[in-house]
Each structure stands twice: as structure tokens, then as C-alpha cells.
Design a protein around this motif. Structure first.
Motif, PDB file in Angstrom:
ATOM      1  N   HIS A  94       0.826  -1.206   0.000  1.00  0.00           N
ATOM      2  CA  HIS A  94       0.000   0.000   0.000  1.00  0.00           C
ATOM      3  C   HIS A  94       0.864   1.261   0.000  1.00  0.00           C
ATOM      4  O   HIS A  94       0.412   2.336   0.403  1.00  0.00           O
ATOM      5  N   GLY A  95       2.120   1.111  -0.438  1.00  0.00           N
ATOM      6  CA  GLY A  95       2.980   2.288  -0.635  1.00  0.00           C
ATOM      7  C   GLY A  95       3.642   2.796   0.625  1.00  0.00           C
ATOM      8  O   GLY A  95       4.070   3.953   0.669  1.00  0.00           O
ATOM      9  N   MET A  96       3.744   1.947   1.654  1.00  0.00           N
ATOM     10  CA  MET A  96       4.356   2.391   2.913  1.00  0.00           C
ATOM     11  C   MET A  96       5.569   1.512   3.236  1.00  0.00           C
ATOM     12  O   MET A  96       5.455   0.513   3.948  1.00  0.00           O
ATOM     13  N   ARG A  97       6.692   1.911   2.654  1.00  0.00           N
ATOM     14  CA  ARG A  97       7.938   1.144   2.803  1.00  0.00           C
ATOM     15  C   ARG A  97       8.846   1.839   3.804  1.00  0.00           C
ATOM     16  O   ARG A  97       9.759   2.572   3.416  1.00  0.00           O
ATOM     17  N   TYR A  98       8.589   1.634   5.059  1.00  0.00           N
ATOM     18  CA  TYR A  98       9.391   2.216   6.138  1.00  0.00           C
ATOM     19  C   TYR A  98       9.726   1.103   7.127  1.00  0.00           C
ATOM     20  O   TYR A  98       9.027   0.090   7.170  1.00  0.00           O
ATOM     21  N   PRO A  99      10.792   1.304   7.927  1.00  0.00           N
ATOM     22  CA  PRO A  99      11.144   0.254   8.887  1.00  0.00           C
ATOM     23  C   PRO A  99       9.979  -0.095   9.817  1.00  0.00           C
ATOM     24  O   PRO A  99       9.231   0.796  10.233  1.00  0.00           O
ATOM     25  N   VAL A 100       9.817  -1.375  10.105  1.00  0.00           N
ATOM     26  CA  VAL A 100       8.754  -1.859  10.996  1.00  0.00           C
ATOM     27  C   VAL A 100       9.412  -2.443  12.248  1.00  0.00           C
ATOM     28  O   VAL A 100      10.171  -3.411  12.163  1.00  0.00           O
ATOM     29  N   ILE A 101       9.124  -1.844  13.399  1.00  0.00           N
ATOM     30  CA  ILE A 101       9.626  -2.329  14.694  1.00  0.00           C
ATOM     31  C   ILE A 101       8.452  -2.967  15.424  1.00  0.00           C
ATOM     32  O   ILE A 101       7.409  -2.323  15.595  1.00  0.00           O
ATOM     33  N   THR A 102       8.602  -4.208  15.840  1.00  0.00           N
ATOM     34  CA  THR A 102       7.525  -4.855  16.593  1.00  0.00           C
ATOM     35  C   THR A 102       7.806  -4.760  18.093  1.00  0.00           C
ATOM     36  O   THR A 102       8.949  -4.823  18.540  1.00  0.00           O
ATOM     37  N   ASN A 103       6.722  -4.591  18.848  1.00  0.00           N
ATOM     38  CA  ASN A 103       6.809  -4.341  20.287  1.00  0.00           C
ATOM     39  C   ASN A 103       5.676  -5.085  20.975  1.00  0.00           C
ATOM     40  O   ASN A 103       4.711  -5.514  20.331  1.00  0.00           O
ATOM     41  N   THR A 104       5.798  -5.208  22.295  1.00  0.00           N
ATOM     42  CA  THR A 104       4.704  -5.739  23.108  1.00  0.00           C
ATOM     43  C   THR A 104       4.492  -4.783  24.271  1.00  0.00           C
ATOM     44  O   THR A 104       5.472  -4.332  24.874  1.00  0.00           O
ATOM     45  N   GLY A 105       3.240  -4.451  24.558  1.00  0.00           N
ATOM     46  CA  GLY A 105       2.950  -3.613  25.724  1.00  0.00           C
ATOM     47  C   GLY A 105       3.125  -2.128  25.438  1.00  0.00           C
ATOM     48  O   GLY A 105       3.241  -1.705  24.278  1.00  0.00           O
ATOM     49  N   ALA A 106       3.155  -1.334  26.511  1.00  0.00           N
ATOM     50  CA  ALA A 106       3.225   0.126  26.381  1.00  0.00           C
ATOM     51  C   ALA A 106       4.488   0.536  25.625  1.00  0.00           C
ATOM     52  O   ALA A 106       5.533  -0.106  25.740  1.00  0.00           O
ATOM     53  N   LYS A 107       4.375   1.631  24.865  1.00  0.00           N
ATOM     54  CA  LYS A 107       5.432   1.964  23.897  1.00  0.00           C
ATOM     55  C   LYS A 107       6.447   3.021  24.356  1.00  0.00           C
ATOM     56  O   LYS A 107       7.352   3.362  23.598  1.00  0.00           O
ATOM     57  N   GLY A 108       6.287   3.554  25.580  1.00  0.00           N
ATOM     58  CA  GLY A 108       7.144   4.667  26.014  1.00  0.00           C
ATOM     59  C   GLY A 108       8.628   4.378  25.894  1.00  0.00           C
ATOM     60  O   GLY A 108       9.386   5.187  25.344  1.00  0.00           O
ATOM     61  N   GLY A 109       9.066   3.245  26.402  1.00  0.00           N
ATOM     62  CA  GLY A 109      10.494   2.916  26.378  1.00  0.00           C
ATOM     63  C   GLY A 109      11.025   2.787  24.961  1.00  0.00           C
ATOM     64  O   GLY A 109      12.130   3.259  24.649  1.00  0.00           O
ATOM     65  N   ALA A 110      10.247   2.168  24.098  1.00  0.00           N
ATOM     66  CA  ALA A 110      10.663   1.995  22.701  1.00  0.00           C
ATOM     67  C   ALA A 110      10.769   3.351  22.008  1.00  0.00           C
ATOM     68  O   ALA A 110      11.716   3.600  21.244  1.00  0.00           O
ATOM     69  N   VAL A 111       9.829   4.248  22.289  1.00  0.00           N
ATOM     70  CA  VAL A 111       9.860   5.572  21.663  1.00  0.00           C
ATOM     71  C   VAL A 111      11.071   6.362  22.159  1.00  0.00           C
ATOM     72  O   VAL A 111      11.766   7.013  21.370  1.00  0.00           O
ATOM     73  N   ALA A 112      11.358   6.290  23.443  1.00  0.00           N
ATOM     74  CA  ALA A 112      12.530   6.992  23.976  1.00  0.00           C
ATOM     75  C   ALA A 112      13.809   6.458  23.330  1.00  0.00           C
ATOM     76  O   ALA A 112      14.709   7.227  22.976  1.00  0.00           O
ATOM     77  N   ALA A 113      13.871   5.140  23.133  1.00  0.00           N
ATOM     78  CA  ALA A 113      15.059   4.550  22.497  1.00  0.00           C
ATOM     79  C   ALA A 113      15.159   4.989  21.041  1.00  0.00           C
ATOM     80  O   ALA A 113      16.259   5.272  20.535  1.00  0.00           O
ATOM     81  N   LEU A 114      14.037   5.041  20.343  1.00  0.00           N
ATOM     82  CA  LEU A 114      14.043   5.490  18.941  1.00  0.00           C
ATOM     83  C   LEU A 114      14.457   6.959  18.839  1.00  0.00           C
ATOM     84  O   LEU A 114      15.101   7.369  17.867  1.00  0.00           O
ATOM     85  N   ALA A 115      14.085   7.759  19.830  1.00  0.00           N
ATOM     86  CA  ALA A 115      14.337   9.204  19.780  1.00  0.00           C
ATOM     87  C   ALA A 115      15.773   9.555  20.158  1.00  0.00           C
ATOM     88  O   ALA A 115      16.249  10.649  19.834  1.00  0.00           O
ATOM     89  N   ALA A 116      16.482   8.642  20.822  1.00  0.00           N
ATOM     90  CA  ALA A 116      17.819   8.943  21.331  1.00  0.00           C
ATOM     91  C   ALA A 116      18.738   9.363  20.182  1.00  0.00           C
ATOM     92  O   ALA A 116      18.792   8.704  19.150  1.00  0.00           O
TER      93      ALA A 116
END
Ligand SMILES: [Mg+2]
Length: 221
Positions: free
Chosen positions: A132-154
Motif C-alpha cells: 500500500h505504498g508504505m515502505r518504512y522500517p517496521v519495529i515490533t513491540n509488546t505492551g506500552a510503547k514509552g520505552g521503545a519511543v525513547a530509544a528510537l528518539a535517542a
């Protein structure tokens, strides 16, 4: 749930595999944000004689069995796994999502951060998004996303925006990354209408053109 939620090891290893970048970042959920979820789940439930009890924004306690009684939590979990196993490859895109992300990708990196049950469904999700035209990296996670977002933003110098339909995830990110641009997006109009309005959210919408306009302004400030 203790907030900020720590990033899981499986999620962190995927984040570390991304190319290092200082560009602004748009972290985007998948289900009910760029791919339809609720409408498909409703069809999946109805095929089994099940239905939503209300348009309240929750699953557990909100799905009725043939007898009209709420399906218990463990059965809801099984239903969801079955849903993703049979629908991940054919979920339909939300109008305007691909075009808005394409525009935003000229001035920001785009990353999908998705809580997808079943590691075996990951490649199907990547292919569906690409189809559907969305070729971007896909990160899979489980549970609340705060920690993953902070790691991505670092290490990023520019703004970081987070787009999700789940109030739990938005609150988690709010705790983990104070200056994150928070966008509460729910594609299904019925569920959008009943969704919580969360204090501190910058934009609540069901319209991708509004998301594009808002983030573009943040990026040009
Ligand atoms: Mg979602």
C-alpha cells in the motif's frame, strides 16, 4: 503498568539495527492508524456470531459471545491472535496515510512501531504495508510503547512525533519522552467519537491530512 515502560530487549535490538540518524522522526502505529483494524475485527467477529457491545475504546469486556455475555479476557486474547493470523496480509489502508507519510518522509525519518501478536506475522505486515505504498522500517513491540519511543528518539536533533490510537500508548510516551509531539489518531469514526480526550495531546483526529499539516508545521518551526 509501571511508567515509563522499559524497552523490551527484542524491541531494542530491532531499534539498534536501524541506521543512525539525527533527522526528525515520525513514529507511527499501524493498526487503526495506517491500516484498518476495528472494521476488519468486527467482520471477523461477526463471522463467528460475536459482536462489539459498544463503541467504547476497549476490547476486553466489550465483545459479546452468541449468548450475549462478554467474552472473558483470555478468550479475547485468543480471538485477537486468530484475527491477526487470518487478516494481517489483507488489512486495508486508511485513506491518505501513505500520501501523508510520503510527504513527511521528505523532512523526517518514518518508523512503524507496532504491537503485532505473533512474530510469524511480521513479514506479512511488512509486505502489506509495502503493497500500500508504505515502505518504512517496521519495529515490533509488546505492551506500552514509552520505552521503545525513547530509544528510537535517542540521538535525534529534530522533533519527534508519535501517532497512535491507544490512550495507554500515548500516556506511556508522554511519560517517557516529555517533548514528543503526540497525535491521537483513530480511523473508525464511531470509535473516534467515543475515545478519551487525553490532556497534553497535541492533535486528536481521524484525518491524515490534518496529521500531515500539523507535523509539517512542527518540522518547519
Ligand atoms: Mg493501533
Amino acid at each position: 503498568m509501571v511508567e515509563p515502560a522499559p524497552v523490551l530487549a527484542e524491541t531494542l535490538s530491532q531499534i539498534k539495527a536501524l541506521a543512525a540518524s539525527e533527522r526528525p522522526l515520525v513514529i507511527c502505529d499501524v493498526d487503526e492508524v495506517v491500516l484498518h483494524f476495528i472494521a476488519h475485527l468486527e467482520e471477523h467477529l461477526e463471522a463467528q456470531g460475536l459482536r462489539f457491545l459498544s463503541h467504547a475504546y476497549k476490547l476486553t469486556g466489550n465483545i459479546a459471545g452468541r449468548d450475549g455475555a462478554p467474552v472473558p479476557a483470555n478468550a479475547v486474547k485468543d480471538l485477537l491472535q486468530d484475527f491477526f493470523d487470518t487478516w494481517t496480509h489483507r488489512q486495508q489502508p486508511v485513506d491518505g496515510a501513505a500520501q501523508a507519510l510520503e510527504t513527511l518522509s521528505r523532512s523526517a525519518d518514518i518508523v512503524f512501531l507496532t504491537n503485532l501478536p505473533g512474530a510469524w506475522n511480521r513479514e506479512k505486515r511488512v509486505r502489506t504495508l509495502a503493497g500500500h505504498g508504505m515502505r518504512y522500517p517496521v519495529i515490533t513491540n509488546t505492551g506500552a510503547k514509552g520505552g521503545a519511543v525513547a530509544a528510537l528518539a535517542a540521538g535525534r536533533r529534530g522533533p519527534v512525533a508519535f501517532i497512535d490510537d491507544s490512550p495507554q500508548n500515548i500516556r506511556s510516551v508522554q511519560t517517557a519522552l516529555a517533548d514528543c509531539v503526540l497525535i491521537h489518531f483513530v480511523a473508525d469514526r464511531r470509535f473516534f467519537a467515543t475515545s478519551d480526550t487525553i490532556a497534553g495531546v497535541h492533535l486528536k483526529t481521524h484525518d491524515w491530512s490534518a496529521v500531515e499539516a500539523y507535523i509539517s508545521t512542527c518540522l518547519s518551526d
